[in-house]
Design a protein around this motif. Sequence first.
Motif, PDB file in Angstrom:
ATOM      1  N   LEU A 127       0.831  -1.211   0.000  1.00 23.97           N
ATOM      2  CA  LEU A 127       0.000   0.000   0.000  1.00 23.97           C
ATOM      3  C   LEU A 127       0.861   1.254   0.000  1.00 23.97           C
ATOM      4  CD1 LEU A 127      -2.882  -0.734   2.579  1.00 23.97           C
ATOM      5  CD2 LEU A 127      -3.076  -0.595   0.076  1.00 23.97           C
ATOM      6  N   GLU A 128       1.922   1.230   0.804  1.00 28.44           N
ATOM      7  CA  GLU A 128       2.838   2.371   0.856  1.00 28.44           C
ATOM      8  C   GLU A 128       3.501   2.618  -0.488  1.00 28.44           C
ATOM      9  OE1 GLU A 128       5.845   1.932   3.951  1.00 28.44           O
ATOM     10  OE2 GLU A 128       4.219   1.543   5.399  1.00 28.44           O
ATOM     11  N   MET A 129       3.943   1.530  -1.125  1.00 24.53           N
ATOM     12  CA  MET A 129       4.609   1.699  -2.417  1.00 24.53           C
ATOM     13  C   MET A 129       3.650   2.242  -3.469  1.00 24.53           C
ATOM     14  SD  MET A 129       7.263  -1.491  -2.729  1.00 24.53           S
ATOM     15  CE  MET A 129       7.979  -0.859  -4.271  1.00 24.53           C
ATOM     16  N   ALA A 130       2.398   1.761  -3.422  1.00 27.31           N
ATOM     17  CA  ALA A 130       1.400   2.271  -4.372  1.00 27.31           C
ATOM     18  C   ALA A 130       1.188   3.761  -4.135  1.00 27.31           C
ATOM     19  CB  ALA A 130       0.089   1.499  -4.227  1.00 27.31           C
ATOM     20  N   ALA A 131       1.168   4.157  -2.868  1.00 25.73           N
ATOM     21  CA  ALA A 131       0.978   5.569  -2.529  1.00 25.73           C
ATOM     22  C   ALA A 131       2.154   6.406  -3.023  1.00 25.73           C
ATOM     23  CB  ALA A 131       0.811   5.726  -1.017  1.00 25.73           C
ATOM     24  N   GLU A 132       3.381   5.888  -2.798  1.00 21.68           N
ATOM     25  CA  GLU A 132       4.573   6.610  -3.266  1.00 21.68           C
ATOM     26  C   GLU A 132       4.551   6.823  -4.778  1.00 21.68           C
ATOM     27  OE1 GLU A 132       7.879   4.301  -1.798  1.00 21.68           O
ATOM     28  OE2 GLU A 132       7.239   4.691   0.274  1.00 21.68           O
ATOM     29  N   LEU A 153      -0.430   6.088  -6.927  1.00 22.67           N
ATOM     30  CA  LEU A 153      -1.419   5.215  -7.556  1.00 22.67           C
ATOM     31  C   LEU A 153      -2.364   4.558  -6.551  1.00 22.67           C
ATOM     32  CD1 LEU A 153       0.940   3.476 -10.174  1.00 22.67           C
ATOM     33  CD2 LEU A 153      -0.906   5.101 -10.670  1.00 22.67           C
ATOM     34  N   SER A 154      -2.477   5.138  -5.357  1.00 23.79           N
ATOM     35  CA  SER A 154      -3.318   4.511  -4.321  1.00 23.79           C
ATOM     36  C   SER A 154      -4.729   4.202  -4.800  1.00 23.79           C
ATOM     37  CB  SER A 154      -3.429   5.437  -3.104  1.00 23.79           C
ATOM     38  OG  SER A 154      -2.218   5.446  -2.412  1.00 23.79           O
ATOM     39  N   GLU A 155      -5.328   5.143  -5.493  1.00 27.59           N
ATOM     40  CA  GLU A 155      -6.725   4.974  -5.886  1.00 27.59           C
ATOM     41  C   GLU A 155      -6.912   3.878  -6.935  1.00 27.59           C
ATOM     42  OE1 GLU A 155      -8.505   8.490  -7.475  1.00 27.59           O
ATOM     43  OE2 GLU A 155     -10.517   7.900  -6.828  1.00 27.59           O
ATOM     44  N   HIS A 156      -5.812   3.517  -7.604  1.00 29.96           N
ATOM     45  CA  HIS A 156      -5.884   2.529  -8.689  1.00 29.96           C
ATOM     46  C   HIS A 156      -5.460   1.131  -8.255  1.00 29.96           C
ATOM     47  CE1 HIS A 156      -6.324   5.784 -11.704  1.00 29.96           C
ATOM     48  NE2 HIS A 156      -5.590   6.468 -10.825  1.00 29.96           N
ATOM     49  N   GLY A 176       6.142 -24.241   3.367  1.00 21.45           N
ATOM     50  CA  GLY A 176       5.054 -25.072   2.844  1.00 21.45           C
ATOM     51  C   GLY A 176       3.848 -24.251   2.414  1.00 21.45           C
ATOM     52  N   MET A 177       3.767 -23.014   2.858  1.00 23.98           N
ATOM     53  CA  MET A 177       2.654 -22.182   2.384  1.00 23.98           C
ATOM     54  C   MET A 177       2.868 -21.845   0.916  1.00 23.98           C
ATOM     55  SD  MET A 177       1.922 -19.666   5.590  1.00 23.98           S
ATOM     56  CE  MET A 177       0.942 -20.248   6.993  1.00 23.98           C
ATOM     57  N   VAL A 178       1.767 -21.762   0.169  1.00 24.00           N
ATOM     58  CA  VAL A 178       1.844 -21.379  -1.243  1.00 24.00           C
ATOM     59  C   VAL A 178       0.955 -20.158  -1.451  1.00 24.00           C
ATOM     60  CG1 VAL A 178       1.445 -22.076  -3.623  1.00 24.00           C
ATOM     61  CG2 VAL A 178       2.348 -23.735  -1.994  1.00 24.00           C
ATOM     62  N   LEU A 179       1.562 -19.112  -2.013  1.00 19.36           N
ATOM     63  CA  LEU A 179       0.883 -17.818  -2.141  1.00 19.36           C
ATOM     64  C   LEU A 179       0.879 -17.325  -3.570  1.00 19.36           C
ATOM     65  CD1 LEU A 179       2.689 -16.061   0.826  1.00 19.36           C
ATOM     66  CD2 LEU A 179       0.253 -16.644   0.753  1.00 19.36           C
ATOM     67  N   ALA A 180      -0.263 -16.813  -4.010  1.00 19.13           N
ATOM     68  CA  ALA A 180      -0.322 -16.071  -5.273  1.00 19.13           C
ATOM     69  C   ALA A 180      -0.301 -14.587  -4.913  1.00 19.13           C
ATOM     70  CB  ALA A 180      -1.588 -16.419  -6.025  1.00 19.13           C
ATOM     71  N   ILE A 181       0.691 -13.869  -5.432  1.00 19.17           N
ATOM     72  CA  ILE A 181       0.847 -12.442  -5.094  1.00 19.17           C
ATOM     73  C   ILE A 181       0.619 -11.638  -6.368  1.00 19.17           C
ATOM     74  CG2 ILE A 181       2.397 -10.717  -4.087  1.00 19.17           C
ATOM     75  CD1 ILE A 181       3.710 -12.944  -2.499  1.00 19.17           C
ATOM     76  N   GLU A 182      -0.332 -10.699  -6.305  1.00 21.87           N
ATOM     77  CA  GLU A 182      -0.845 -10.128  -7.546  1.00 21.87           C
ATOM     78  C   GLU A 182      -1.042  -8.609  -7.558  1.00 21.87           C
ATOM     79  OE1 GLU A 182      -4.890 -11.334  -8.453  1.00 21.87           O
ATOM     80  OE2 GLU A 182      -5.291 -11.994  -6.427  1.00 21.87           O
ATOM     81  N   PRO A 183       0.039  -7.821  -7.454  1.00 22.59           N
ATOM     82  CA  PRO A 183      -0.140  -6.370  -7.545  1.00 22.59           C
ATOM     83  C   PRO A 183      -0.689  -5.952  -8.915  1.00 22.59           C
ATOM     84  CG  PRO A 183       2.195  -6.966  -7.640  1.00 22.59           C
ATOM     85  CD  PRO A 183       1.447  -8.203  -7.269  1.00 22.59           C
ATOM     86  N   LYS A 184      -1.783  -5.198  -8.875  1.00 20.90           N
ATOM     87  CA  LYS A 184      -2.428  -4.760 -10.123  1.00 20.90           C
ATOM     88  C   LYS A 184      -2.951  -3.338  -9.949  1.00 20.90           C
ATOM     89  CE  LYS A 184      -3.636  -9.460 -11.386  1.00 20.90           C
ATOM     90  NZ  LYS A 184      -4.602 -10.550 -11.192  1.00 20.90           N
ATOM     91  N   PHE A 185      -3.043  -2.649 -11.063  1.00 28.13           N
ATOM     92  CA  PHE A 185      -3.574  -1.274 -11.070  1.00 28.13           C
ATOM     93  C   PHE A 185      -4.690  -1.146 -12.102  1.00 28.13           C
ATOM     94  CE2 PHE A 185       0.729  -0.815  -9.363  1.00 28.13           C
ATOM     95  CZ  PHE A 185       0.476  -0.052  -8.225  1.00 28.13           C
TER      96      PHE A 185
END
Lengths: 398, 398
Positions: free
Chosen positions: A307-312, A315-318, A355-364
Amino acid sequence: MAVWPNHEAASRRERLQQLMRQQGLDGCLISQNVGIYYWTGSMQTGYLFIPREGEAAYYVKRSLLRASSESQVRTVDLGSFRQFGAKLAADYPAVFGKSRPRIGADLDVMPAQLYLKLLELVPGADWKDASSLLRRVRSVKSPFEAQRIRVAAQAAARALDDGLSELKEGMTELELLAVIEYAIRRQGHIGLMRMRGYNQEIMTGMVAAGEAAAEPSYFDGPAGGLGLTPAAPQSASGRPIHRGEPILLDIGCCIDGYVIDQTRTAVIGSLPGQLERAYEAAVGILRRTESHLAPGAVPEQLYAEALEMAAEAGLSEHFMGFGADQVRFLGHGIGLEIDEWPVLARGFAEPLEPGMVLAIEPKFTFPGLGVVGIENSYLITESGFETLTASPEKLFIV
Amino acid sequence: MAVWPNHEAASRRERLQQLMRQQGLDGCLISQNVGIYYWTGSMQTGYLFIPREGEAAYYVKRSLLRASSESQVRTVDLGSFRQFGAKLAADYPAVFGKSRPRIGADLDVMPAQLYLKLLELVPGADWKDASSLLRRVRSVKSPFEAQRIRVAAQAAARALDDGLSELKEGMTELELLAVIEYAIRRQGHIGLMRMRGYNQEIMTGMVAAGEAAAEPSYFDGPAGGLGLTPAAPQSASGRPIHRGEPILLDIGCCIDGYVIDQTRTAVIGSLPGQLERAYEAAVGILRRTESHLAPGAVPEQLYAEALEMAAEAGLSEHFMGFGADQVRFLGHGIGLEIDEWPVLARGFAEPLEPGMVLAIEPKFTFPGLGVVGIENSYLITESGFETLTASPEKLFIV
């Protein structure tokens, strides 16, 4: 189809039993097909009872013949459902002989009608919602499970190649997705993807371009897509793909029960500068997240940093949808279902485990223009992570 | 995508309100995506409240923007779910001002977790299971709905042609089904089929041959198929199709929300005499059923007569599955879901009405050999029926 290792079901049961003891449960009744498969190796209709100590029993309605040949857990003919309470009491006297035994169940998916029936059929029990506990056990994958997801990831990567090789201007989103689906199906995709959330559905993913990708959606993801009809308001539409607009290729498949999830962005020609910068911001967030991705990292902190990086980037709103239709997470667990735990979101404060499996999906999302972003799936290892997604990481320019 | 006629939602609501008055309900809360779509024209996340008299309200969680543009029912921002009870009470004082208003809900699909939450949030209400009532309203299709099913039937027929034109010895069941699925998808299949029953799933149908088709199955149909894995134990498998064995082509698709269901039997070469005679017996049952198919016919009587005919042919043990894994019906309603009402089964004593749409599927299972049968979908008309299935009716010999 891969055969379960010998102790797969027993070790899954033991992990659940450990949590049951911590939380003071005397047993768990699992009713959902996916849960039954996870703890037995078979997905026939019935109920699985796991006591706090000792062996489980799989009460099968249909087909007993098939369940008996597949299950690693002892199968029992369910018989008349009216007698189910009596049968449980006879099979587990140490549990049901107690006054008000605390029995957990998968109440997040079990229909209320069935729940009310169980109140009547197992009159002494004190029913508890064990959804969180069941999801916590399932969030840590065994080596066998991680390997299933690797296989699905390979299939998705090949299907994306097939789709990109046929992509051309004027082709509809649906035509492009159909090519990709044909490719995953022939590789053993089971024909559906499972999603746990009530009223949530997923096709094989989403192919959507330009403003159709940016349509607001009920779908619990950063982009839903316009879809073909209000009766299936997500994923590909019949809209032709144009030059210079972002094409979001969010592709999944399910092989041997396990799903994969990945996203790539493509364009015919080139992207407008604003969207290209947003794509780079998404890649930046993914890289930063990877730099923390290891046992001990805290999901809600990963989300907060994104969230911080998006704000920097201004692009927070997107970020992760637009305005009122934003979703409040950066990624999610995957396994037998596409919406597993942990979620990279506020409230998930338990650290990541191997063992955890994560899908990480930053999008705008840019209303009227489209959606750009990237999504990889990762296995958390002892020392860090392994990227499961096999597709090259780039903006695909056609 | 077809646009709803002006009064579609209002007339559906009025039919439900009439039944609510008959059954002494003060209102109905609909939570399931399919039900919300049926009564509003939109499938965004939220809750639909229909009072016994007057207008409904659609409390939308996400996306309000999209729901507002699609719904024929007034949309309201759901806001904080904590306040939902207060909001209902303010919007419907005539209902919630009563002592213990009787509120029906779709408890056959609503998760227990949500049900328990509603008990807390709407404390005065006396919750009733309205599943039967909701399914009864939906069992009678409007002309608009019947037309949607006709469109889906045409797509399925073309896809069957595509599949049959590529069928050859040694091709796997999965390869054949993938060709058919590719054809329906390009014609607008939404990418999934909806099934209401808990833990029931359906791909686009089933293509299975020989002994794989005759495998016992949890699936609530006369034939389930072996499937690709115990984690998806139904439909096509990776088994090659051989000469001289029955190939069951049970094909569905879902266009604009509405499903079609049909079955044809094919063979490369010729069938063994025993199976050919069973196929003819299935056709005989379908013809006899058609001879009664009109308003006033009683579903359970149609099933009873089919059982008699199977017995006369000496095939009782093979009818609608084999032995312990037989299902106890001859057909079922179709519409937005594949398992709608009425069911041609014991307990369905209400006579057929114009507008009902039924898939009727006499089939015979021979373990180790295969499944033969036929399935047509029919619209009940004022004077009899219209066959919706568009594929030629024959044993397809390749």
